[in-house]
Design a protein around this motif. Structure first.
Motif, short mmCIF file in Angstrom:
data_model
loop_
_atom_site.label_atom_id
_atom_site.label_comp_id
_atom_site.label_asym_id
_atom_site.label_seq_id
_atom_site.Cartn_x
_atom_site.Cartn_y
_atom_site.Cartn_z
N ASP A 212 0.86 -1.18 0.00
CA ASP A 212 0.00 0.00 0.00
C ASP A 212 0.90 1.24 0.00
O ASP A 212 1.60 1.51 0.98
CB ASP A 212 -0.88 -0.04 1.27
CG ASP A 212 -1.84 1.14 1.33
OD1 ASP A 212 -1.69 2.08 0.52
OD2 ASP A 212 -2.71 1.12 2.21
N THR A 213 0.87 1.99 -1.10
CA THR A 213 1.81 3.12 -1.24
C THR A 213 1.37 4.34 -0.43
O THR A 213 2.11 5.31 -0.33
CB THR A 213 1.92 3.56 -2.71
OG1 THR A 213 0.60 3.83 -3.17
CG2 THR A 213 2.56 2.50 -3.56
N ARG A 214 0.14 4.29 0.12
CA ARG A 214 -0.32 5.49 0.85
C ARG A 214 0.25 5.54 2.27
O ARG A 214 0.04 6.49 2.98
CB ARG A 214 -1.85 5.52 0.86
CG ARG A 214 -2.40 5.86 -0.53
CD ARG A 214 -3.84 5.56 -0.67
NE ARG A 214 -4.10 4.14 -0.64
CZ ARG A 214 -5.28 3.58 -0.91
NH1 ARG A 214 -6.29 4.32 -1.25
NH2 ARG A 214 -5.44 2.26 -0.86
N LYS A 215 0.99 4.51 2.65
CA LYS A 215 1.57 4.50 3.99
C LYS A 215 2.66 5.57 4.11
O LYS A 215 3.44 5.76 3.16
CB LYS A 215 2.21 3.14 4.26
CG LYS A 215 1.21 2.05 4.51
CD LYS A 215 1.95 0.80 4.85
CE LYS A 215 0.97 -0.27 5.24
NZ LYS A 215 1.58 -1.56 5.37
N MET A 219 5.41 7.22 1.45
CA MET A 219 5.23 8.59 0.94
C MET A 219 6.16 9.61 1.61
O MET A 219 6.45 10.65 1.04
CB MET A 219 3.76 9.01 1.09
CG MET A 219 2.85 8.26 0.13
SD MET A 219 3.52 8.08 -1.54
CE MET A 219 2.88 9.54 -2.34
N ARG A 225 8.95 7.50 -2.65
CA ARG A 225 7.86 8.33 -3.17
C ARG A 225 8.06 8.58 -4.67
O ARG A 225 7.11 8.57 -5.45
CB ARG A 225 7.86 9.65 -2.39
CG ARG A 225 6.69 10.54 -2.71
CD ARG A 225 6.85 11.90 -2.04
NE ARG A 225 5.74 12.74 -2.41
CZ ARG A 225 4.82 13.16 -1.58
NH1 ARG A 225 4.89 12.87 -0.31
NH2 ARG A 225 3.83 13.89 -2.02
N VAL A 228 6.72 6.01 -6.88
CA VAL A 228 5.26 6.00 -6.98
C VAL A 228 4.80 7.15 -7.88
O VAL A 228 3.94 6.97 -8.75
CB VAL A 228 4.64 6.16 -5.57
CG1 VAL A 228 3.13 6.28 -5.66
CG2 VAL A 228 5.05 5.00 -4.69
N GLU A 229 5.41 8.33 -7.68
CA GLU A 229 4.91 9.51 -8.40
C GLU A 229 5.38 9.58 -9.85
O GLU A 229 4.76 10.24 -10.66
CB GLU A 229 5.31 10.77 -7.63
CG GLU A 229 4.53 10.83 -6.32
CD GLU A 229 4.79 12.10 -5.53
OE1 GLU A 229 3.96 12.40 -4.68
OE2 GLU A 229 5.82 12.77 -5.77
N HIS A 252 -1.76 3.67 -6.15
CA HIS A 252 -2.13 3.31 -4.77
C HIS A 252 -1.47 2.02 -4.30
O HIS A 252 -1.42 1.73 -3.12
CB HIS A 252 -3.65 3.17 -4.64
CG HIS A 252 -4.37 4.46 -4.82
ND1 HIS A 252 -3.83 5.66 -4.44
CD2 HIS A 252 -5.59 4.75 -5.34
CE1 HIS A 252 -4.67 6.64 -4.72
NE2 HIS A 252 -5.74 6.11 -5.29
N GLN A 253 -1.01 1.21 -5.26
CA GLN A 253 -0.38 -0.05 -4.88
C GLN A 253 0.95 -0.19 -5.61
O GLN A 253 1.09 0.28 -6.75
CB GLN A 253 -1.27 -1.24 -5.29
CG GLN A 253 -2.54 -1.33 -4.46
CD GLN A 253 -3.44 -2.46 -4.94
OE1 GLN A 253 -3.57 -2.69 -6.15
NE2 GLN A 253 -4.06 -3.15 -4.02
#
Ligand code: FAD
Length: 434
Positions: A212-215, A219, A225, A228-229, A252-253
């Protein structure tokens, strides 16, 4: 489909009504559903038999490369799939200590190949294919395990041939063509002609996990980060193992696959020589600690990513291939009423991310060949299947060969050979699938 008086399954159309073939596809994975779409678009009637009680995909992410993307687009799926897709700009090759080896611009390569590089969750891709099959009028039956096949032929090329599939519960269905899309453990050949073509273990295990990348652990970490971005595919390569990451579902993942030497004990009854039983190919459960130990000393980004894994256990998959080692071995039955597709005939190591891609391409080509059939005769079907095989044979041999070559290149120890192979990465050759 409807149950007949004796419990057999009946097609909705009277078979005398039309020249459309009645096609039975065994297996509702990505390959089977793709073949169903190809055949439906070619004007045929299709039923997909899936052994599982529920239709769906397990696993995590899947890389869709330009060739298979073009097939998906030709089936009208661009707009349907695009909202679920992530489009990575670069594929980065990184040495195990974090040293840069090379990069490939996926946007440029995708454009040149008249396709795209997409990263998708398998469940999203599978659901979109399934919906397309149903929209096109195909039937999909679950809890429908094929356990027997028999060919029914009349003499002479102008006559017809059919294949009857028997299910585990005794029901039967007869089609003008049966397509075996039942994956790496396929026994269609065995059921049809008693010929076995067993899968071969490669000595590799794949751990597959979704983070879960929102952790905050991801981030708040600038390096993680960035992964992901700026959607990217990253390959870390090094002694005896490698790791692959890419983001899914709007970032998100993060999909992580760790490829390591096989340490799972073989089932006692099978022994080291057995490579064909279901047990030998089974999955096992691994832990985050185990994965961290395996990649201890590697690029710290790997251990920081693994530190965010809070799953109690992670699935690990024993990898096998099904090399099409005999080019003279036909994929199809001489009657023209059965053929094979996808992992059932050319399962490969996932080191070019192309197994599902090839299965989808098979379905696209099979559909185009079946679109040219003008009657149900055995001769027409044999001709269509001969073209299908001829068009697919070279690619489905080349890709697995290059996947096996990557098994060597991705797992080199430090030394001159690895330095020589840096050129291979710098030019992006390890990832080219055209
Ligand atoms: P399967 O997906 O195995 O489907 C076969 C289906 O048939 C199953 O649903 C099964 O339940 C059903 N079935 C079996 N026997 C019967 C029966 N007797 N009766 C009825 N139904 C039956 N490929 C890519 O293109 N890109 C990637 O990024 C990628 N990553 C991968 C990562 C890993 C770690 C692995 C292991 C593989 C990866 N692959 C990738 C390869 C890809 O997963 C396979 O090549 C693909 O799923 C094969 O599809 P298939 O439909 O031929 O077989």
């Amino acid at each position: 489909m409807a149950p007949g008086e004796n419990g057999e399954l009946c097609w909705s159309q009277d078979e005398g009504d039309t020249n459309a073939l009645q096609i039975v596809i065994v297996g509702g994975g990505l390959g089977g559903l793709g073949a169903a779409i190809g055949a439906l678009l070619a004007g045929h009637e299709v039923v997909v038999l899936e052994a599982a009680t529920k239709i769906g995909e397990i696993g995590a992410g899947i890389q869709v490369l330009p060739n298979s993307a073009r097939v998906l687009f030709s089936w009208g799926l661009h707009d349907v799939l695009e909202p679920y897709a992530t489009t990575p700009k670069y594929c980065h090759f990184v040495g195990w200590r974090g040293n840069r080896l090379g990069a490939m611009n996926y946007h440029e390569y995708g454009r040149a190949a008249r396709g795209v590089f997409w990263d998708l969750h398998r469940a999203d891709l599978h659901r979109c294919l399934l919906n397309r099959v149903i929209d096109l009028g195909g039937h999909v039956m679950t809890s429908a395990r094929a356990t027997g096949l028999s060919v029914n032929e009349e003499d002479g090329d102008a006559s017809t041939s059919t294949t009857t599939v028997t299910l585990a519960d005794g029901r039967q269905i007869t089609g003008d063509l049966v397509v075996g899309a039942d994956g790496i453990k396929s026994n269609i050949d065995e059921l049809l002609v008693g010929r076995t073509h067993p899968p071969t273990l490669t000595g590799d295990i794949a751990y597959r996990l979704l983070l879960d990348t929102r952790k905050p652990d991801i981030m708040d970490d600038p390096e993680l980060r960035n992964m992901v971005e700026e959607p990217q595919v990253t390959y870390w390569v090094g002694p005896d193992k490698h790791a692959v990451t890419y983001v899914l579902r709007g970032g998100h993942q993060l999909n992580m696959v760790l490829l390591v030497p096989d340490d799972m004990p073989l089932p006692a009854a099978q022994g080291q020589d057995s490579t064909s039983s279901e047990d030998t190919l089974a999955t096992g459960a691994g832990t985050a600690d185990e994965m961290r130990a395996l990649f201890d000393g590697w690029d710290p980004r790997i251990s920081r990513l693994l530190a965010t894994c809070d799953a109690d256990s992670v699935l690990k998959w024993r990898l096998a291939i099904r090399p099409d080692s005999n080019p003279s071995r036909s994929w199809s039955h001489p009657s023209g009423s059965a053929t094979l597709l996808g992992d059932a005939v050319h399962a490969t190591l996932p080191y070019l991310a192309s197994g599902a891609a090839m299965a989808l391409e098979d379905g696209g080509v099979l559909g185009l060949c079946l679109a040219r059939i003008c009657d149900k005769s055995r001769a027409s079907k044999r001709a269509a299947l001969a073209v299908y095989e001829a068009r697919r044979r070279q690619r489905t041999q080349n890709v697995p060969e290059r996947g096996s070559h990557n098994q060597h290149v991705f797992h080199l120890h430090d030394g001159p050979e690895q330095r020589w192979d840096a050129q291979w990465f710098a030019e992006g050759k390890s990832a080219r699938t055209d």
